[in-house]
Write a protein that holds these residues in place. Structure first.
Motif, PDB file in Angstrom:
ATOM      1  N   MET A   1       0.832  -1.215   0.000  1.00  0.00           N
ATOM      2  CA  MET A   1       0.000   0.000   0.000  1.00  0.00           C
ATOM      3  C   MET A   1       0.866   1.266   0.000  1.00  0.00           C
ATOM      4  N   MET A   2       2.186   1.074  -0.087  1.00  0.00           N
ATOM      5  CA  MET A   2       3.119   2.197  -0.217  1.00  0.00           C
ATOM      6  C   MET A   2       3.385   2.353  -1.714  1.00  0.00           C
ATOM      7  N   ILE A   3       3.076   3.530  -2.245  1.00  0.00           N
ATOM      8  CA  ILE A   3       3.134   3.755  -3.688  1.00  0.00           C
ATOM      9  C   ILE A   3       4.167   4.835  -3.983  1.00  0.00           C
ATOM     10  N   GLU A   4       5.157   4.501  -4.817  1.00  0.00           N
ATOM     11  CA  GLU A   4       6.130   5.511  -5.226  1.00  0.00           C
ATOM     12  C   GLU A   4       5.603   6.167  -6.499  1.00  0.00           C
ATOM     13  N   PHE A   5       5.475   7.482  -6.454  1.00  0.00           N
ATOM     14  CA  PHE A   5       4.810   8.227  -7.525  1.00  0.00           C
ATOM     15  C   PHE A   5       5.768   9.301  -8.045  1.00  0.00           C
ATOM     16  N   PRO A   6       5.973   9.389  -9.361  1.00  0.00           N
ATOM     17  CA  PRO A   6       6.904  10.389  -9.905  1.00  0.00           C
ATOM     18  C   PRO A   6       6.468  11.820  -9.572  1.00  0.00           C
ATOM     19  N   LYS A   7       7.435  12.660  -9.186  1.00  0.00           N
ATOM     20  CA  LYS A   7       7.136  14.056  -8.843  1.00  0.00           C
ATOM     21  C   LYS A   7       6.518  14.812 -10.012  1.00  0.00           C
ATOM     22  N   ASP A   8       6.931  14.475 -11.245  1.00  0.00           N
ATOM     23  CA  ASP A   8       6.415  15.213 -12.392  1.00  0.00           C
ATOM     24  C   ASP A   8       4.944  14.912 -12.689  1.00  0.00           C
ATOM     25  N   GLN A   9       4.353  13.967 -11.943  1.00  0.00           N
ATOM     26  CA  GLN A   9       2.925  13.662 -12.082  1.00  0.00           C
ATOM     27  C   GLN A   9       2.055  14.522 -11.159  1.00  0.00           C
ATOM     28  N   PHE A  10       2.698  15.267 -10.270  1.00  0.00           N
ATOM     29  CA  PHE A  10       1.975  16.174  -9.368  1.00  0.00           C
ATOM     30  C   PHE A  10       1.730  17.494 -10.082  1.00  0.00           C
ATOM     31  N   PRO A  11       0.681  18.230  -9.696  1.00  0.00           N
ATOM     32  CA  PRO A  11       0.484  19.567 -10.266  1.00  0.00           C
ATOM     33  C   PRO A  11       1.731  20.420 -10.023  1.00  0.00           C
ATOM     34  N   ALA A  12       2.072  21.266 -10.988  1.00  0.00           N
ATOM     35  CA  ALA A  12       3.293  22.075 -10.915  1.00  0.00           C
ATOM     36  C   ALA A  12       3.340  22.970  -9.681  1.00  0.00           C
ATOM     37  N   ASP A  13       2.181  23.439  -9.223  1.00  0.00           N
ATOM     38  CA  ASP A  13       2.152  24.350  -8.076  1.00  0.00           C
ATOM     39  C   ASP A  13       2.073  23.620  -6.727  1.00  0.00           C
ATOM     40  N   MET A  14       2.125  22.288  -6.744  1.00  0.00           N
ATOM     41  CA  MET A  14       2.040  21.525  -5.487  1.00  0.00           C
ATOM     42  C   MET A  14       3.435  21.167  -5.001  1.00  0.00           C
ATOM     43  N   ASN A  15       3.671  21.413  -3.723  1.00  0.00           N
ATOM     44  CA  ASN A  15       4.946  21.077  -3.103  1.00  0.00           C
ATOM     45  C   ASN A  15       4.682  20.021  -2.033  1.00  0.00           C
ATOM     46  N   PRO A  16       4.752  18.718  -2.386  1.00  0.00           N
ATOM     47  CA  PRO A  16       4.433  17.665  -1.418  1.00  0.00           C
ATOM     48  C   PRO A  16       5.383  17.667  -0.218  1.00  0.00           C
ATOM     49  N   GLU A  17       4.788  17.505   0.976  1.00  0.00           N
ATOM     50  CA  GLU A  17       5.562  17.447   2.215  1.00  0.00           C
ATOM     51  C   GLU A  17       5.112  16.237   3.022  1.00  0.00           C
ATOM     52  N   VAL A  18       6.030  15.652   3.777  1.00  0.00           N
ATOM     53  CA  VAL A  18       5.720  14.490   4.615  1.00  0.00           C
ATOM     54  C   VAL A  18       4.562  14.823   5.544  1.00  0.00           C
ATOM     55  N   GLY A  19       3.574  13.921   5.596  1.00  0.00           N
ATOM     56  CA  GLY A  19       2.398  14.105   6.446  1.00  0.00           C
ATOM     57  C   GLY A  19       1.217  14.719   5.716  1.00  0.00           C
ATOM     58  N   MET A  20       1.451  15.265   4.527  1.00  0.00           N
ATOM     59  CA  MET A  20       0.381  15.901   3.752  1.00  0.00           C
ATOM     60  C   MET A  20      -0.642  14.844   3.327  1.00  0.00           C
ATOM     61  N   GLN A  21      -1.920  15.157   3.496  1.00  0.00           N
ATOM     62  CA  GLN A  21      -3.012  14.266   3.089  1.00  0.00           C
ATOM     63  C   GLN A  21      -3.462  14.636   1.681  1.00  0.00           C
ATOM     64  N   LEU A  22      -3.571  13.653   0.804  1.00  0.00           N
ATOM     65  CA  LEU A  22      -3.994  13.881  -0.576  1.00  0.00           C
ATOM     66  C   LEU A  22      -5.060  12.861  -0.959  1.00  0.00           C
ATOM     67  N   MET A  23      -5.764  13.155  -2.032  1.00  0.00           N
ATOM     68  CA  MET A  23      -6.707  12.189  -2.602  1.00  0.00           C
ATOM     69  C   MET A  23      -6.115  11.701  -3.918  1.00  0.00           C
ATOM     70  N   MET A  24      -6.237  10.408  -4.163  1.00  0.00           N
ATOM     71  CA  MET A  24      -5.709   9.800  -5.368  1.00  0.00           C
ATOM     72  C   MET A  24      -6.838   9.002  -6.002  1.00  0.00           C
ATOM     73  N   SER A  25      -6.799   8.803  -7.301  1.00  0.00           N
ATOM     74  CA  SER A  25      -7.828   7.972  -7.917  1.00  0.00           C
ATOM     75  C   SER A  25      -7.159   6.802  -8.630  1.00  0.00           C
ATOM     76  N   ASN A  26      -7.844   5.668  -8.605  1.00  0.00           N
ATOM     77  CA  ASN A  26      -7.314   4.478  -9.268  1.00  0.00           C
ATOM     78  C   ASN A  26      -7.809   4.451 -10.717  1.00  0.00           C
ATOM     79  N   GLY A  27      -7.482   3.413 -11.443  1.00  0.00           N
ATOM     80  CA  GLY A  27      -7.860   3.288 -12.843  1.00  0.00           C
ATOM     81  C   GLY A  27      -9.358   3.275 -13.071  1.00  0.00           C
ATOM     82  N   SER A  28     -10.136   2.924 -12.040  1.00  0.00           N
ATOM     83  CA  SER A  28     -11.598   2.868 -12.162  1.00  0.00           C
ATOM     84  C   SER A  28     -12.259   4.188 -11.793  1.00  0.00           C
ATOM     85  N   GLY A  29     -11.455   5.173 -11.419  1.00  0.00           N
ATOM     86  CA  GLY A  29     -12.014   6.468 -11.042  1.00  0.00           C
ATOM     87  C   GLY A  29     -12.389   6.576  -9.575  1.00  0.00           C
ATOM     88  N   GLN A  30     -12.177   5.509  -8.794  1.00  0.00           N
ATOM     89  CA  GLN A  30     -12.471   5.571  -7.356  1.00  0.00           C
ATOM     90  C   GLN A  30     -11.396   6.403  -6.671  1.00  0.00           C
TER      91      GLN A  30
END
Length: 150
Positions: A76-105
């Motif tokens: 359940m630990m997912i490594e995600f490329p930084k260039d896939q984040f919005p350009a104006d987002m600066n991810p920080e440890v502890g930040m809560q985000l929403m992600m969607s899977n291939g089915s749109g959930q």
């Protein structure tokens, strides 16, 4: 006096804590939690903890990780490329985000680590890997209708 059993719809006030004593949730100042016992609406340890209680009873239940949200799962630990984040987002440890899977959930993730080219996201439940302690107070029991056949 009636005791809680499977199938009963109950209302219960609760105060949920980690073993450290840190509160993670409480019904204080809100309506009590309402659910049907044994229906899978709450974690197994909470469901089992209310059985046998009577209206007005108060008790503390300690729930082992296996009867709560389970152990943290490495898959359940997912490594995600930084260039896939919005350009104006600066991810920080502890930040809560929403992600969607291939089915749109959509599902919540927490930033676990920020690397040079990627971000490690934790999709485990925030309470996974934790033993939990609940202070409970049973407010009401609405028994299911039990028909007795001859």
């Amino acid at each position: 006096m009636q005791q809680v059993q499977n199938g009963d719809k109950i209302k219960v006030h609760y105060h949920g804590k980690l073993r450290s004593g840190e509160t993670f949730d409480s019904s204080d100042g809100r309506e009590p939690l309402e659910f049907t016992v044994g229906s899978g609406q709450v974690i197994k340890g909470f469901d089992e903890g209310v059985k046998g209680m009577k209206v007005g009873d108060k008790k503390t239940v300690e729930i082992q990780v296996t009867d709560a949200y389970g152990e943290k799962q490495q898959e359940m630990m997912i490594e995600f490329p930084k260039d896939q984040f919005p350009a104006d987002m600066n991810p920080e440890v502890g930040m809560q985000l929403m992600m969607s899977n291939g089915s749109g959930q959509q599902f919540p993730v927490t930033v676990a680590e920020v690397k040079e080219e990627s971000v490690v996201l934790d999709a485990n439940h925030p309470l996974a890997g934790q033993d939990l302690v609940f202070d409970l107070e049973l407010v009401s029991i609405e028994p299911t209708s039990r028909i007795i056949m001859p």
